[in-house]
Design a protein around this motif. Structure first.
Motif, PDB file in Angstrom:
ATOM      1  N   ASN A 187       0.822  -1.208   0.000  1.00 24.53           N
ATOM      2  CA  ASN A 187       0.000   0.000   0.000  1.00 24.53           C
ATOM      3  C   ASN A 187       0.855   1.256   0.000  1.00 24.53           C
ATOM      4  OD1 ASN A 187      -2.929  -0.885   2.060  1.00 24.53           O
ATOM      5  ND2 ASN A 187      -2.233  -1.628   0.084  1.00 24.53           N
ATOM      6  N   THR A 188       0.295   2.332  -0.534  1.00 25.26           N
ATOM      7  CA  THR A 188       0.925   3.641  -0.427  1.00 25.26           C
ATOM      8  C   THR A 188       0.500   4.236   0.915  1.00 25.26           C
ATOM      9  OG1 THR A 188      -0.902   4.512  -1.760  1.00 25.26           O
ATOM     10  CG2 THR A 188       1.167   4.108  -2.885  1.00 25.26           C
ATOM     11  N   ALA A 189       1.190   3.799   1.963  1.00 24.51           N
ATOM     12  CA  ALA A 189       0.881   4.222   3.323  1.00 24.51           C
ATOM     13  C   ALA A 189       2.166   4.240   4.139  1.00 24.51           C
ATOM     14  CB  ALA A 189      -0.139   3.287   3.966  1.00 24.51           C
ATOM     15  N   LYS A 190       2.153   5.018   5.209  1.00 26.48           N
ATOM     16  CA  LYS A 190       3.302   5.091   6.113  1.00 26.48           C
ATOM     17  C   LYS A 190       2.820   5.457   7.503  1.00 26.48           C
ATOM     18  CE  LYS A 190       7.797   7.275   6.874  1.00 26.48           C
ATOM     19  NZ  LYS A 190       8.734   8.351   6.465  1.00 26.48           N
ATOM     20  N   ASP A 191       3.297   4.702   8.493  1.00 27.46           N
ATOM     21  CA  ASP A 191       2.989   4.985   9.898  1.00 27.46           C
ATOM     22  C   ASP A 191       1.486   5.053  10.157  1.00 27.46           C
ATOM     23  OD1 ASP A 191       5.750   5.173  10.380  1.00 27.46           O
ATOM     24  OD2 ASP A 191       5.751   7.323   9.940  1.00 27.46           O
ATOM     25  N   GLY A 192       0.724   4.212   9.454  1.00 27.89           N
ATOM     26  CA  GLY A 192      -0.709   4.155   9.677  1.00 27.89           C
ATOM     27  C   GLY A 192      -1.507   5.220   8.961  1.00 27.89           C
ATOM     28  N   PHE A 193      -0.855   6.034   8.111  1.00 22.87           N
ATOM     29  CA  PHE A 193      -1.544   7.063   7.345  1.00 22.87           C
ATOM     30  C   PHE A 193      -1.370   6.825   5.852  1.00 22.87           C
ATOM     31  CE2 PHE A 193      -0.572   9.695  11.225  1.00 22.87           C
ATOM     32  CZ  PHE A 193      -1.877   9.890  11.618  1.00 22.87           C
ATOM     33  N   ARG A 194      -2.376   7.246   5.080  1.00 20.28           N
ATOM     34  CA  ARG A 194      -2.274   7.219   3.624  1.00 20.28           C
ATOM     35  C   ARG A 194      -1.080   8.063   3.168  1.00 20.28           C
ATOM     36  NH1 ARG A 194      -5.720   6.805  -0.787  1.00 20.28           N
ATOM     37  NH2 ARG A 194      -7.486   6.371   0.599  1.00 20.28           N
ATOM     38  N   MET A 195      -0.370   7.575   2.150  1.00 16.28           N
ATOM     39  CA  MET A 195       0.702   8.347   1.548  1.00 16.28           C
ATOM     40  C   MET A 195       0.283   8.728   0.131  1.00 16.28           C
ATOM     41  SD  MET A 195       3.674   9.784   1.801  1.00 16.28           S
ATOM     42  CE  MET A 195       4.725   9.126   3.092  1.00 16.28           C
ATOM     43  N   SER A 196      -0.531   9.771   0.026  1.00 21.80           N
ATOM     44  CA  SER A 196      -0.923  10.306  -1.272  1.00 21.80           C
ATOM     45  C   SER A 196       0.240  11.090  -1.850  1.00 21.80           C
ATOM     46  CB  SER A 196      -2.136  11.219  -1.126  1.00 21.80           C
ATOM     47  OG  SER A 196      -1.757  12.399  -0.419  1.00 21.80           O
ATOM     48  N   THR A 197       0.128  11.516  -3.107  1.00 23.21           N
ATOM     49  CA  THR A 197       1.187  12.355  -3.658  1.00 23.21           C
ATOM     50  C   THR A 197       1.171  13.738  -3.027  1.00 23.21           C
ATOM     51  OG1 THR A 197      -0.238  12.965  -5.533  1.00 23.21           O
ATOM     52  CG2 THR A 197       1.329  11.149  -5.867  1.00 23.21           C
ATOM     53  N   ALA A 198       0.032  14.148  -2.460  1.00 21.66           N
ATOM     54  CA  ALA A 198       0.012  15.416  -1.722  1.00 21.66           C
ATOM     55  C   ALA A 198       0.926  15.326  -0.518  1.00 21.66           C
ATOM     56  CB  ALA A 198      -1.408  15.761  -1.300  1.00 21.66           C
ATOM     57  N   ARG A 199       0.853  14.223   0.194  1.00 26.21           N
ATOM     58  CA  ARG A 199       1.716  14.048   1.356  1.00 26.21           C
ATOM     59  C   ARG A 199       3.160  13.782   0.930  1.00 26.21           C
ATOM     60  NH1 ARG A 199       1.556   9.000   5.650  1.00 26.21           N
ATOM     61  NH2 ARG A 199       3.106   9.831   7.114  1.00 26.21           N
ATOM     62  N   ALA A 200       3.345  12.932  -0.077  1.00 25.21           N
ATOM     63  CA  ALA A 200       4.689  12.504  -0.462  1.00 25.21           C
ATOM     64  C   ALA A 200       5.481  13.617  -1.145  1.00 25.21           C
ATOM     65  CB  ALA A 200       4.601  11.282  -1.384  1.00 25.21           C
ATOM     66  N   TYR A 201       4.851  14.317  -2.081  1.00 28.16           N
ATOM     67  CA  TYR A 201       5.566  15.300  -2.905  1.00 28.16           C
ATOM     68  C   TYR A 201       5.272  16.742  -2.488  1.00 28.16           C
ATOM     69  CZ  TYR A 201       7.030  11.631  -6.157  1.00 28.16           C
ATOM     70  OH  TYR A 201       7.625  10.514  -6.722  1.00 28.16           O
ATOM     71  N   LEU A 202       4.006  17.097  -2.345  1.00 27.95           N
ATOM     72  CA  LEU A 202       3.700  18.478  -1.997  1.00 27.95           C
ATOM     73  C   LEU A 202       4.062  18.782  -0.550  1.00 27.95           C
ATOM     74  CD1 LEU A 202       0.283  19.087  -3.780  1.00 27.95           C
ATOM     75  CD2 LEU A 202       2.603  19.562  -4.606  1.00 27.95           C
ATOM     76  N   GLY A 203       4.068  17.756   0.282  1.00 28.66           N
ATOM     77  CA  GLY A 203       4.430  17.966   1.677  1.00 28.66           C
ATOM     78  C   GLY A 203       5.809  18.576   1.822  1.00 28.66           C
ATOM     79  N   ARG A 204       6.704  18.220   0.933  1.00 26.63           N
ATOM     80  CA  ARG A 204       8.060  18.771   1.015  1.00 26.63           C
ATOM     81  C   ARG A 204       8.240  19.988   0.109  1.00 26.63           C
ATOM     82  NH1 ARG A 204      11.951  14.480  -2.245  1.00 26.63           N
ATOM     83  NH2 ARG A 204      11.258  15.034  -4.353  1.00 26.63           N
TER      84      ARG A 204
END
Length: 540
Positions: A187-204
């Motif tokens: 799954n695209t998830a980390k630490d019990g949360f969804r890892m969308s591209t918003a979180r993965a890419y826009l987060g940084r």
């Protein structure tokens, strides 16, 4: 009028990647337009919450197709993300790249640079796999990919045993050297949360001064100067606004909205545009055509042993699992619902796997149309065996409903319109029954609820599929990539034929649908598109 080097339309699986990578060096200014709003939503971040996000109007376009002739003229529900992260914020999070041969087929069709060997570096670049870096997996990319085994329901092991008893091999990684076999999904998830591209890419990326993100910004047309794209007009807060691009406009609005935006801008089939009252800027008859999608069906079983229904149906079960998730980020709420599955061949002996399997240790027999009440499953223990033929040959199309940018487009899936697709649907149904009849599965199955024992013949199976099957939410190819501008929309560098300064980069450019879930290859397209754009503008 505000000017940037690049304007990206759509902050989804590919668009968020583009915004991040194009702004990464600090040498370019980037404006990212997103029709939806923030992804700071509990039902987005909690993995099993996708059952709510799947039908939530504030974050979902909630499209409905036109009546589909071969599906008894039923209209299908097509959820698409309308939020930062796009459909990666509302999907079931299954991470599948596709078969190596899928991409080699793309290259063989006249798209240099799109073979698997060319694309593997981008797949690795985008990924951090929790099992570490290998010849096939990335270890330092922004998109986290998790092996979910620690919290999977024990019935997954029963499914895997039954599938192997039925003759299918075990595969420890569907994204490794070979896709064939049965196994557990990542799954695209980390630490019990969804890892969308918003979180993965826009987060940084969102803190960079050279990246500007506009939400609730509904693109209405691409601004053309002659046959050159120079900006985008959009609606925001009741006002008409524009943003200009010094270098390029990149459309990453998805397989439904990207062709719609091109057509609203006068780029499409001339006769169809004129019929909608739109002046023709560039005649491109393939815009909106060649639509492909995966079509699937579930077989539902009452279980002799506890399933997720047992944990999540009673109020006290919901409460316990909710508290467990909040305190530990563990348990069934930290997972997607498609926990195990695989890629297998039908008895017609194709050269490579042509059916994808899903095993879900949960069931919901009375769900309203288009809903996934994952927190309110059936009151009895049950589970689902599901499938989708992976390489359909049916082709549909997207068309304008009107010249109004806020009007939903017309979606014509044209499902099961070829004998090939109808035959593969029946053969795939036989595979579900074959696995269900294995000793391991017989030991836990109380009864088959749907379609039920009365459905036995091939014709019965086809008629049941026509009555119950639905999209698996993988639309592609509506701005197809290919060497012939009469039959395709973009070239191998994703440049729109006949328009300077305009590219499309999302699943709409796929020459053919990949063998599996489409989120991972959509992210890859964003990575490769960004690299090509920077290369074309001579910037590392």
């Amino acid at each position: 009028m505000i000017e940037y080097d690049f304007v990206v339309v759509g902050a989804g699986s590919a668009g968020a990647v583009l915004a991040d990578r194009l702004s990464e060096s600090g040498k370019h200014t980037v404006c990212l337009l997103e029709a939806g709003g923030s992804d700071l939503n509990f039902w987005i971040w909690m993995p099993i919450g996708y059952g709510k996000a799947f039908y939530s109007a504030p974050i979902n376009w909630k499209y409905t197709t036109e009546p589909d002739p071969e599906l008894n003229n039923r209209s299908g529900y097509w959820p698409r993300g309308k939020v930062l992260g796009g459909s990666s914020s509302i999907n079931a999070m299954v991470y599948i790249r596709g078969q190596h041969a899928d991409f080699n087929d793309w290259e063989a069709e006249g798209n240099p640079g799109w073979g698997f060997a060319d694309l593997l570096p981008y797949f690795k670049k985008m990924e951090t796999n929790d099992q570490g870096e290998s010849d096939y997996r990335g270890g330092s990319g922004p998109q986290y990919v998790s092996t979910m085994k620690r919290d999977l329901h024990p019935l997954c092991d029963v499914f895997l045993k039954g599938a192997q008893e039925a003759g299918y091999t075990y595969n420890s990684d569907f994204n490794g050297p070979d896709q064939e076999g049965v196994g557990l999904y990542q799954n695209t998830a980390k630490d019990g949360f969804r890892m969308s591209t918003a979180r993965a890419y826009l987060g940084r990326a969102r803190k960079r001064s050279n990246l500007h993100i506009e939400t609730k910004a509904h693109a209405s047309r691409i601004i053309l100067d002659g046959q050159k794209a120079v900006g985008v007009a959009y609606r925001q807060g009741g006002s008409e606004k524009t943003v200009t691009a010094r270098k390029e406009v990149v459309v990453s609005a998805g397989a439904v909205n990207s062709p719609q935006l091109l057509m609203l801008s006068g780029i499409g089939d001339g006769a169809e545009l004129q019929a909608s009252g739109i002046d023709v800027a560039v005649h491109r008859q393939a815009v909106g055509k060649n639509l492909q999608d995966h079509l699937g069906v579930d077989y539902l079983y009452r279980s002799k042993v506890p399933t997720l229904n047992t944990q999540l149906h009673p109020w006290w079960g919901k409460l316990y699992q909710g508290i467990r998730y909040v305190l530990t980020r563990r348990g069934p709420l930290s997972l997607g619902v498609n926990q195990a599955g695989g890629f297998v061949k039908t008895d017609t002996s194709p050269s490579r796997p042509n059916v994808q399997l899903y095993f879900s240790p949960v069931s919901y027999t009375k769900a309203p149309a288009g809903q996934r009440p994952l927190m309110n499953p059936d009151p009895f223990p049950g589970f689902l065996l599901g499938m989708q033929p992976t390489r359909p040959t049916s082709r549909g199309h997207i068309a304008l409903r009107s010249s109004d940018p806020t009007a939903s487009p017309l979606i014509h899936p044209n499902s099961l319109s070829t004998a090939h697709d109808r035959n593969e649907m029946v053969e795939a149904c036989k595979i579900l029954r074959k696995i269900a009849e294995s000793p391991a599965m017989r030991a836990v199955i109380d009864e088959e609820i749907a379609p039920g024992p009365s459905v036995q013949s091939e014709d019965d199976m086809l008629q049941d599929a026509r009555a119950r099957c639905s999209t698996v939410f993988h639309p592609v190819s509506t701005c197809r990539m290919g060497p012939n501008p009469e039959e395709n929309v973009v070239d191998a560098r994703l440049r729109v034929y006949g328009v300077d300064g305009l590219r499309v980069a999302d699943t709409s450019i796929f020459p053919t649908v990949t063998s599996g879930n489409t989120n991972a290859p959509a992210i890859m397209v964003g990575e490769k598109a960004a690299a090509m754009i920077l290369e074309d503008h001579k910037t590392a």
